[in-house]
Each structure stands twice: as structure tokens, then as C-alpha cells.
Design an enzyme around this catalytic site. Structure first.
Site, short mmCIF file in Angstrom:
data_model
loop_
_atom_site.label_atom_id
_atom_site.label_comp_id
_atom_site.label_asym_id
_atom_site.label_seq_id
_atom_site.Cartn_x
_atom_site.Cartn_y
_atom_site.Cartn_z
N SER A 1 0.81 -1.22 0.00
CA SER A 1 0.00 0.00 0.00
C SER A 1 0.84 1.27 0.00
O SER A 1 1.85 1.39 0.69
CB SER A 1 -0.92 0.02 1.21
OG SER A 1 -1.53 1.28 1.30
N ARG B 1 2.46 9.13 -7.79
CA ARG B 1 2.89 7.81 -8.26
C ARG B 1 3.81 7.87 -9.48
O ARG B 1 4.85 7.23 -9.50
CB ARG B 1 1.66 6.96 -8.61
CG ARG B 1 0.89 6.57 -7.39
CD ARG B 1 -0.34 5.77 -7.74
NE ARG B 1 -1.03 5.38 -6.51
CZ ARG B 1 -2.17 4.70 -6.47
NH1 ARG B 1 -2.77 4.35 -7.60
NH2 ARG B 1 -2.72 4.38 -5.34
N ARG C 1 -3.94 8.29 -12.73
CA ARG C 1 -5.04 8.16 -11.77
C ARG C 1 -4.53 8.45 -10.36
O ARG C 1 -3.47 7.97 -9.97
CB ARG C 1 -5.65 6.77 -11.83
CG ARG C 1 -6.81 6.59 -10.87
CD ARG C 1 -7.44 5.23 -10.98
NE ARG C 1 -6.55 4.13 -10.60
CZ ARG C 1 -6.21 3.84 -9.35
NH1 ARG C 1 -6.65 4.58 -8.35
NH2 ARG C 1 -5.41 2.82 -9.09
#
Lengths: 258, 640
Positions: free
Chosen positions: B286, B332, B437
């Protein structure tokens, strides 16, 4: 650092179809890294079989991180193998030693007919959910999510039971082939929550009776809980039994119709 | 350009578009709904929620999954959470802020009106899921807890331990199961969709293959919804489940559905690095770990000491160094590229030197081991189970991996593809995330499409078909498509070559990863565009599939999916090649600043590229939908 295991012998159940005569087939794994997962070892074996012109061994698997509940192997007689609190896909070869003989079978339960080799049908678990494993809340019109405060311990306990991945290990491990842990985990999740109260006893009655149409009866062995990859407590079964007993008096409308 | 790319975005101010659409749409009378049959392929968040909602509304619904049960779909593996603009924390969140963050996070390559609608319905999703009994995390007072995620400045993420996707999917699965139990939805399990059939310019149904018996047959319907997920497995190694594939979307593309922005793929920075050649998949750790872990590599590429023995001044905390304001919490795409640069420079760690350290030593010293255990205990256990290393004692090793695909079937505001009557939802469509995203947005989009968008937007299409006969399965177009599918599967069995489908998948994945992964260049992409077709030719000549086509055969299933990944892989590279800019997950090395940051080109590339099938996978036809921004202004993303 990784090490290499040598001379692993696999005895794997092969069965051509639901009505086929099953048999054990022996395969040698001359060497395998202990970094490999158990299912990766089967992948490697399957690639070898295909290269030799033989049919690959069929087994169910998908996410390979212990959450989808698709994988399902009896490894040396234990559902999901020797590692506690983990699904087959989370098992790594470092759990084994060089020279080991490993017996690999499908789930064994009357309610789970074998489809092919190591793959079984677990469809009756879905039938149990369809009969009542939900809160009736059609899309749209839900009240604000913070309208009903839920005490944290209640929410946490609901979550503990909601963690079930529906793999069927509890059924496979049970000497009676009962699905009590699966059914009670879902019932406990929903019956503990305020949103689940309106249908609590209707749900308990419907799910338990659908379960009994397909599965054996629980005699509190507790094998289910120790095989469960999510370590769901057998307490859930006690809650289910209490709610089921109450359902017989609280579901009076249902009683009067009979 | 022959695709009709009319986005059908309603007129009016941004904040009113969706409500005025809902107010003005054509409805289907309740007693007429049962006259319409809708097929939903896929039972993940988008598919299960759509099928359940259609069933509740009274449509005749058939739901298809290739799994044994609808509950297995890969939405189940999402860990972190789901965003919603509830502003329960009173920290300044709003629908507009979520909308803006999502457009910016997508690097200004998404369609504004779709994103605004997503932000609007996000609040309904939370209400709906709580009503269904999803056990979201709560405060001691009993109200819902939130956390911040993925660099957002507000706490808007709802979560259920590290299993949010599981709990949301089970919620949707239970609603679907209720409809199945009531007889409103018919479930087809272990059935794979292998083709789409169009008759007279509209989608008339699908062709399926029964995985247990190999039976190929047709299913006619008034409308078809594809909720079949993304194509991250084109890279072979990814965090996707083993069976995730692009076949449904790709077959629809081959029948006329535009495929949008295939080069927009998300490479997630925190995954466990590959341990060996035989590895079958990668596991995500995660993103929340980056809240307390520090990422570093040794300065010396020849470093051989254990991590703990490397002195502080010989470590490069490269994210903290390059992005001082966001540090280890950089988004990310940015974090992934930085890790790749370090490993490419030879500074990688681990036996294969293919990872970077994610180190908790400082956090453990500061907070104590118990706090770390409470926050991340289950993730640390998971890491240890996979690697055999104890992250309390030595740093984790992480490396980026393919995780999500923003590209997908082109859809208009109603989620309809370029084939009338064929809709696409969830990760299978391209609509809401642009080129990148944000964390905790995938679950939001899947449920938004299925619960709150499609039930409204499918009605206008269906209302046109009221009392008009539709072709049934005996129509010759169905027979022809079935024949084609049978021939296709039989063809794989007859090649009789020497190499397995997995062998080809692995080789294909390497090419796509090397040349169309985190860093793309004209030279590399051109190389890939030569190598992929060559490997595909080899596949067609040298594939070996054992077993037969009339019983369960996982090797055969795999062969067909790999075949489609080849053609999709070519399209990914084509798309990456013509997009002469860097945006979000698409980074072209020719288009970067002096400091190595992405350089967007809004003058030439503020558009969606929707590809049209030409019959030749190497010569797709480019179509464009311009992206017009009414509310948000272009800005350069900066995290320094």
C-alpha cells in the site's frame, strides 16, 4: 538470500472430469528456489508438462495475494497447506525442505464436486448469499452515511467477520463438510450492524436453511477456524446459532404461512 | 477519421450538467423495463453494481463472469480506500476540490464534465455502501474515519482496514446476489465473452465460450455493458490478478469500438521487486507506507554492506533531495520514474539490484515499534511472507510495477462506446482519470459508473428501441461470429508448435515493459513496433496448446488472451509514439525539462486519441476528441 530446494516429489490428484476416475500422479521437481511461491512451482511444472506434450494440471487461482479466495488446495491434508492464516497462493517454497514429498489434492467435500484435477465447484456458497447474505438497500435513497453512528468495537467485529474470502477452506477442513463458518461469518458481519437489524432474523433463517440444503451439519470440531486463511473465529457460529433459534419465534409471519 | 466522437456533454454550467442531464433524459416506463434485456459482462465493482441496479429497476439482466463466482473480480484486491467529497473532516473539501484534484492529477488529459460528475456522485457512493453494510473504519464516537491519500491536501479517503476493495466488492456482490436470488438477474459463471456482435449498426449481443465445456454460443440483448477491467497484464508482470485480460475490450475494438489513450498506463511505485525469472505476478504494498517510510539507495553503485551498515552520508534519499516539499509522498508517476533512474544508474538494492529501500528505521526510532506495528502490521507481515525478510529489522525493497490502465474503450458522457448499444464501465473505459489516476479513485469510478451513471444513461438508448423487434441468436451475424470464435480456438490447438502461451506472454511483456513502460522514446518504441509483430508471427507458428477444446483447458484460455495482448501491445506503442509529449503516466524521454520532469504540450496534444480498427493491427486509424476545458486552466504540475 535465496536458496535452492532439491528433489521435491509431488503427488498430485488428476481427474479428467466430474465423473472421471481420479488418480494420483507423481512428479519430480529436481530443483526450485525457495523464493518461488507454491503456485509458481505448479506453473513451472505445468510449463514443463506442456513442453512434453502433456496436459497442464488444472487448478483455481487468480489474485495470488490472498484476497480473492479463488485458490483452493489440500496440501498434505491441510486446507491451504501448513501456513496459518494464509491462502495457498501466499505459501512459499521456503516453508518446505529438500527431499520433501508433498501431496496435493482438491477440496474434498460432497457439496464441492470436482470439475477437473484440482478444481472444484463452490457454487453452493453463492446460493447461501443469494438467499439472504445482504442488506436490502436498493440503489439511491440511502441516508447520509454519518446518520447512524456505529461504535468502533461493533464496526471492528463486523469487519473481522466480513474479511471472509469465500474460499471454502472451512468446508474442506470440516469432517462433516459443513459450511457453518462461512455462513456465520456473513451473518455475523451483517447482524451486528445497525443497518442489518431489520432483516436480522429473516436473514438468519434463510441462510441457515439454504446452507443445510447443501452442506453437512456442524459438530463444533473447530477445524474450520484453524484452516481459515483470515482466521475467522468460531464465535461466529455461536452467534449464528443463537440468531437462528430466535428466528423461529421472531419470524412469526413466516411461521404463520406454513 | 471515421469514428463518431461526439462526447454528448450537456450544455450549461459545469456544476449543473449532470443534474440537468438527469432531469431532461428520456425515461423507460416501469412496466416497459422488463421488455428490455441488458447483458453485463464482468462482476467487479462496475459490473456488479450496474447489474444489481438494472435488476432493481426491473430490466431483464444477464450477468457474465469467467470466474467461479462474481465475488472473485480483481476489484477485491484494492487496498487503500475510496475518495468522496463528503468533507466530514471539515478540512475544506468540496465537490469542486475533488473535481479539480482529479483533473490536475490526470495531468489535464481527462474530460472535465465526466470528472465533475464523478466528484458529484462520490458522496452518494459512501451513503449507498454504508447502507449496504460495508464496515468502513470508524472513530470512537461512531462516525466514519478518513485519511489522506496520494498527496491530496484533505482527508477524503474512506477505508476498511487494508481491504477496502474487498469490502466494497462484497457489498456490490451482495446486492447482485440479492437480485439473482429474486430471479431478476441471471448469472452465467465460468463463461468468457469472446466477441461482440453488431447488426444494423447497433450492438445486438455477445458470443461466449463456456470454460467448462468449450461450448461457443450467442446471447442477444438490447444493450451490452462491458465492465471487464483493464489491460495491465499486457506487461506480463503486474499487480493484476492472473486472469485479468483485455479480450472483451479488444474484441469490441475489433468490431468497431474506439480504443482511447492505450499508452496511459499507471506504474505504481511501491511493489515488491521481482525475485526471479519464474515470477508470475507482483504484489503491491500500500502507498500508505510512504507516510512513514523513507526511500533511499546507496550512493555507491558497488555498495555491498547491509542497509543498516551504510552510513547516513553514503545514502541518497533521492525523493527528499529532488522534491523537498512532497518528499517521499510525491505522486505515483513521479516516484516511479525516480526509482527507475536510481536502479538504471546501478544503485539498485537486493540480490538482483532491482529495487530501492523503503526504510522504517527512523520511524521506529521516533514512534516506537508498537506504533509502526499498529499502523502497518498487516503489510509488514505480508511483506515478510513473500520475501522472507523482516521489515522491522531491515528496510523493505520496493520497485514500480504495472498497476492500472487509464486508457480503455472510448465512451461518451453516457458511457456509450462508438458502437451504439455497447457501453463500457469502470477500468474498461478511458473516461475519468486522464493520463494518471490518483490513489483511491479507481473504486470511486467503478461504483459511480455502475450505481449512479449507467442506470440513468442507458435509458435514453433503450427508450428508442421500445416495441421494436431485435434480432435473436438465430440471426446469421451471430452464427458467423460463433463460427469465427470456434475456428479461433481450434486454431490454437492445431498450431502444434513448441512454446507455451506463458512463454510468449513473458517475452511480450518484456518488450512492452522495456520500451513502453516508465520511460519511452521514439527509438525504443520503434524497436518495440518491430519486435512485437515478429514475436506475434512466431506465436502463430510455434505455439503449443495441449489438451482439447471440449473440456476445461486453462492453457487454451491463456493462448487466446495472449493473442489479444499482442495486438493491444502494438496499439499501446503506436499511441505512445505519436503522443509527442510527456503527461502523467506517459513519459517520453525526448520531452522533459532540464531537470528530468515531464513536459506537456497543450498546444498540440490536449486531445483524446481514439484508435479505430483497420483490420491490420500495425496500421490502426487515429481519431481525435479535442479536450475543451471550461473551468480548469492548464497548469504545470510541480511537486518540488
Amino acid at each position: 538470500m535465496s536458496h535452492t530446494l532439491t528433489n521435491i516429489t509431488l503427488k498430485i490428484w488428476r481427474q479428467d472430469g466430474p465423473d472421471g476416475q481420479g488418480r494420483f500422479e507423481t512428479h519430480q521437481i529436481p530443483q526450485i528456489s525457495d523464493e518461488a511461491s507454491f503456485l509458481e512451482m505448479l506453473d513451472i511444472l505445468n510449463e514443463r508438462l506442456i513442453e512434453e506434450g502433456r496436459e497442464a494440471i488444472v487448478f483455481d487461482h487468480d489474485c495470488r495475494e490472498g484476497i480473492c479466495g479463488t485458490c483452493s488446495l489440500m496440501i498434505d491434508g491441510q486446507a491451504h497447506g501448513p501456513q496459518q492464516g494464509a491462502a495457498t497462493c501466499q505459501l512459499h517454497m521456503r516453508t518446505f525442505s529438500s527431499g520433501d514429498e508433498i501431496v496435493i489434492e482438491p477440496w474434498r467435500a460432497t457439496a464441492f464436486p470436482i470439475i477437473k484435477d484440482l478444481m472444484v465447484s463452490r457454487a453452493p456458497l453463492d446460493r447461501i448469499v443469494e438467499s439472504g447474505g445482504f442488506i436490502t438497500a436498493p440503489t439511491g435513497g440511502a441516508p447520509d452515511a454519518n446518520l447512524i453512528p456505529i461504535p468502533k468495537p461493533v464496526s471492528d467485529a463486523a469487519m473481522d467477520n466480513a474479511a471472509c474470502i469465500g474460499c471454502g477452506a472451512c468446508v474442506a477442513a470440516c469432517p462433516n463438510g459443513a459450511a457453518s463458518l462461512f455462513t456465520s461469518a456473513k451473518l455475523t458481519h451483517l447482524n451486528l450492524l445497525p443497518q442489518g437489524q431489520a432483516e436480522r432474523y429473516k436473514r438468519a433463517e434463510a441462510m441457515v436453511e439454504t446452507m443445510e440444503d447443501h452442506f453437512g451439519s456442524c459438530t463444533n470440531h473447530g477445524e474450520c477456524s484453524s484452516a481459515c486463511p483470515k482466521e475467522i473465529s468460531i464465535d461466529a457460529i455461536a452467534i449464528m446459532n443463537t440468531d437462528y433459534r430466535k428466528s423461529k419465534t421472531k419470524n412469526r409471519r413466516a411461521l404463520s404461512r406454513r | 477519421m471515421t469514428l463518431n466522437l461526439d462526447s454528448k456533454v450537456p450544455e450549461g454550467p459545469m456544476a449543473d450538467k449532470w443534474s440537468s442531464y438527469v432531469a431532461d433524459q428520456k425515461l423507460v416506463n416501469p412496466s416497459n423495463k422488463r421488455k428490455f434485456k441488458i447483458i453485463v459482462v464482468g462482476t467487479g465493482l462496475a459490473g456488479a453494481s450496474a447489474a444489481a441496479s438494472f435488476g432493481e429497476l426491473g430490466y431483464e439482466v444477464e450477468s457474465f463472469t469467467f470466474h467461479d463466482s462474481p465475488r472473485r473480480a480483481h476489484s477485491i484486491a484494492a487496498q487503500g480506500g475510496i475518495n468522496a467529497a463528503k468533507n466530514y473532516q471539515g478540512d475544506g473539501d468540496s465537490i469542486h476540490r475533488l473535481f479539480y484534484d482529479t483533473v490536475k492529477g490526470g495531468d489535464f488529459r481527462s474530460r472535465e464534465a465526466n470528472v465533475h460528475r464523478l466528484a458529484e456522485v462520490s458522496v452518494d457512493i459512501i451513503d449507498q455502501m454504508v447502507a449496504q453494510g460495508v464496515p468502513f473504519a470508524r472513530e470512537y464516537g461512531g462516525l466514519l474515519d478518513n485519511r489522506s491519500f496520494g498527496g491530496a491536501q484533505v482527508s477524503r479517503t474512506f477505508y476498511a482496514r487494508g481491504q477496502t476493495g474487498q469490502q466494497l466488492l462484497l457489498g456490490a456482490y451482495q446486492q447482485l446476489s440479492r437480485q439473482i436470488g429474486l430471479g431478476n438477474v441471471k448469472l452465467w459463471n465460468r463463461i468468457e465473452m469472446v466477441d461482440v456482435v453488431n447488426i444494423d449498426g447497433r450492438c445486438a449481443g455477445i458470443v461466449t465460450r463456456d470454460l467448462m465445456t468449450g461450448e461457443v454460443r450467442s446471447h442477444a440483448a438490447h444493450a451490452v455493458v462491458l465492465a471487464t477491467g483493464g489491460y495491465g497484464n499486457a506487461f506480463y508482470l503486474s499487480t493484476n490478478a492472473m486472469a485479468c485480460n483485455a479480450t472483451a475490450a479488444w474484441r469490441a475494438h475489433r468490431r468497431g469500438a474506439g480504443f482511447a489513450n492505450p499508452s496511459y498506463t499507471q506504474i505504481h511505485p511501491t511493489c515488491i521487486p521481482q525475485a526471479d525469472e519464474f515470477q508470475s505476478k507482483l504484489t503491491l504494498m500500500s502507498e500508505s507506507l510512504r507516510n512513514d517510510g523513507r526511500i533511499w539507495v546507496p550512493k555507491d553503485p558497488d555498495e555491498t554492506r547491509k542497509a543498516a551498515d551504510v552510513p547516513e552520508d553514503e545514502r541518497d534519499y533521492y525523493l527528499e533531495r529532488i522534491y523537498p516539499s512532497f518528499g517521499n509522498l510525491a505522486p505515483r508517476d513521479v516516484s516511479s520514474r525516480a526509482a527507475k533512474r536510481a536502479v538504471d544508474a546501478g544503485q539498485g538494492v537486493g540480490p538482483l539490484k532491482n529495487g530501492v529501500y523503503l526504510d522504517f528505521a527512523d520511524a521506529i526510532n521516533r514512534l516506537g515499534v508498537n506504533v509502526i506495528k499498529e499502523r502497518y502490521g498487516n503489510l509488514f507481515d505480508m511483506y515478510e511472507r513473500i520475501t522472507g525478510e523482516n521489515p522491522y529489522e531491515m528496510p523493505m525493497r520496493i520497485y514500480p510495477a504495472s498497476h492500472y490502465t487509464m486508457g480503455g474503450l472510448w465512451v461518451d458522457y453516457e458511457l456509450q462506446t462508438t458502437i451504439p448499444g455497447l457501453f463500457a464501465a469502470g477500468e474498461a473505459n478511458f473516461s475519468d482519470h486522464g493520463a494518471n489516476r490518483l490513489g483511491a479513485s479507481a473504486l470511486m469510478q467503478g461504483l459511480s459508473d455502475g450505481y449512479f451513471v449507467l442506470p440513468y444513461t442507458i435509458a435514453p438508448y433503450l427508450s428508442e428501441l421500445l416495441n421494436k423487434p431485435i434480432p435473436d441468436e438465430t440471426h446469421e451475424a451471430f452464427a458467423a461470429a460463433e463460427e469465427e470464435a470456434r475456428d479461433r480456438y481450434q486454431g490454437y490447438l492445431e498450431i502444434g508448435g513448441t512454446k507455451t502461451p506463458d512463454h510468449f506472454h513473458r517475452e511480450l511483456g518484456k518488450i512492452i515493459w522495456d520500451y513502453c513502460g516508465m520511460d519511452r522514446s521514439q527509438v525504443g518504441l520503434e524497436k518495440a513496433l518491430a519486435e512485437i509483430p515478429a514475436l506475434h508471427e512466431e506465436f502463430k507458428k510455434d505455439l503449443r496448446v495441449t489438451g482439447d477444446g471440449a473440456s476445461l483447458n486453462q492453457t487454451l484460455e491463456k493462448a487466446a488472451r495472449v493473442d489479444d495482448f499482442f495486438e493491444l501491445g502494438i496499439l499501446m506503442c503506436k499511441d505512445a509514439l505519436i503522443r509527442e509529449e510527456s503527461c502523467g503516466g506517459h513519459f517520453r524521454s525526448e520531452h522533459q525539462t532540464d531537470e528530468g520532469e515531464a513536459m506537456r504540450n497543450d498546444d498540440d496534444f490536449a486531445h483524446v486519441t481514439a484508435w479505430e480498427w483497420s483490420g491490420d493491427p500495425s496500421n490502426p486509424i487515429e481519431n481525435r476528441e479535442p479536450l475543451v476545458y471550461e473551468v480548469v486552466e492548464f497548469a504545470t504540475r510541480s511537486y518540488k
